[in-house]
Scaffold this active site. Structure first.
Site, mmCIF file in Angstrom:
data_model
loop_
_atom_site.group_PDB
_atom_site.id
_atom_site.type_symbol
_atom_site.label_atom_id
_atom_site.label_comp_id
_atom_site.label_asym_id
_atom_site.label_seq_id
_atom_site.Cartn_x
_atom_site.Cartn_y
_atom_site.Cartn_z
ATOM 1 N N SER A 132 0.860 -1.177 0.000
ATOM 2 C CA SER A 132 0.000 0.000 0.000
ATOM 3 C C SER A 132 0.894 1.225 0.000
ATOM 4 O O SER A 132 2.074 1.147 0.366
ATOM 5 C CB SER A 132 -0.857 -0.007 1.272
ATOM 6 O OG SER A 132 -1.481 1.234 1.484
ATOM 7 N N TYR A 145 -1.842 -1.278 11.047
ATOM 8 C CA TYR A 145 -1.946 -1.462 9.598
ATOM 9 C C TYR A 145 -0.630 -1.058 8.933
ATOM 10 O O TYR A 145 -0.072 -1.801 8.116
ATOM 11 C CB TYR A 145 -3.099 -0.632 9.034
ATOM 12 C CG TYR A 145 -3.180 -0.689 7.530
ATOM 13 C CD1 TYR A 145 -3.692 -1.813 6.883
ATOM 14 C CD2 TYR A 145 -2.725 0.370 6.744
ATOM 15 C CE1 TYR A 145 -3.750 -1.874 5.496
ATOM 16 C CE2 TYR A 145 -2.789 0.322 5.365
ATOM 17 C CZ TYR A 145 -3.306 -0.807 4.748
ATOM 18 O OH TYR A 145 -3.348 -0.859 3.373
#
Length: 270
Positions: A132, A145
């Site tokens: 990401s 995360y």
């Protein structure tokens, strides 16, 4: 020869779009996810579906054994399954943090362990790890995360050097804003754990920012096409970046100081 692909997290978002796109382009695709009932559309398109919980070793082993029994090879592994819990570090239960790391890093590592022997034997393989922009840039409330995605980046860089001599490529995909249920679920969880704590104002600001990002989010097919580009390249790039805001944010990461980037990001949390 038709290449066999295993895609995790194939029940929605990037995983589903990639499974469909690769199947349409002649690949023998296995879509794996916990929610087998959500993959009926894939079955109708000739994609083989497997129930898979990446936090359970017996499930991971069973998935790989089934594919090898049916096809004798896994040419391409796409590690897409992910968990996106957000919340202040002080508020989040460590049990939830551990679950997120099990899904986002340890499940990925274990699946790679299981496919490598066959890839080495065939002197061919493509391992695609979905990271990401959040593997390079952080937002408040995203502690676990981001920790998991930074770990994916490091794992991929080290693994690439280990397996290159066996004809195996390791490719990192860094999506920006992409339409996915994970964003909404992550924001919902964040408000449940931090919406009524000392971090409530910040949590609401992050949730508002997420809502804006979702409006401009790219269709997952954008990432599916990037993945196809990577796995079909004879000499693939180590990283492919795409979807809403990805390239500009990574550009800012390169040219701005940490503190200036912090100020820019926090200015959006209103």
């Amino acid at each position: 020869m038709t290449k066999t692909v295993l895609i995790t997290g194939a029940s929605a978002g990037i995983g589903k779009a990639t499974a469909i796109y690769l199947a349409q382009n002649g690949y023998n695709v296995y879509g794996a996810a916990r929610r087998i009932e959500k993959m009926q559309e894939l079955k109708a398109l000739g994609i083989k579906t497997i129930s898979l919980d990446v936090t359970k070793d017996e499930s991971l082993v069973g998935c790989v054994e089934q594919i090898l029994k049916e096809t004798a090879r896994i040419d391409i592994l796409i590690n897409n399954a992910g968990s996106g819990y957000y919340g202040a570090l002080e508020d989040m239960p460590i049990s939830d943090a551990k679950y997120q790391l099990e899904v986002n890093i340890f499940g990925v590592a274990r699946l790679i362990q299981l496919v490598l022997p066959t890839m080495r034997k065939n002197n061919y393989g493509k391992i695609v790890n979905i990271s990401s922009v959040g593997g390079k840039i952080t937002l408040p409330m995203g502690v676990w995360y981001h920790a998991s995605k930074f770990a994916i980046e490091g794992l991929s860089d080290a693994l690439r050097k280990e397996v290159k001599s066996f004809g195996i490529d390791v490719i990192v995909i860094e999506p920006g804003g992409t339409k996915s249920e994970i964003t909404g679920l992550g924001a919902e969880y964040m408000l449940s754990v931090s919406g009524n704590t000392a971090y409530n104002t910040l949590a609401k600001g992050v949730a508002n920012m997420y809502a804006k990002v979702e409006k401009d989010a790219a269709d997952p097919i954008v990432i599916a096409k990037l993945i196809k580009q990577g796995i079909e390249a004879n000499n693939p790039k180590t990283r492919y970046v795409g979807a809403s805001g990805a390239k500009i944010m990574l550009f800012f990461r390169k040219i701005l100081s940490d503190k200036f980037l912090d100020k820019m990001i926090m200015s959006q949390m209103k």
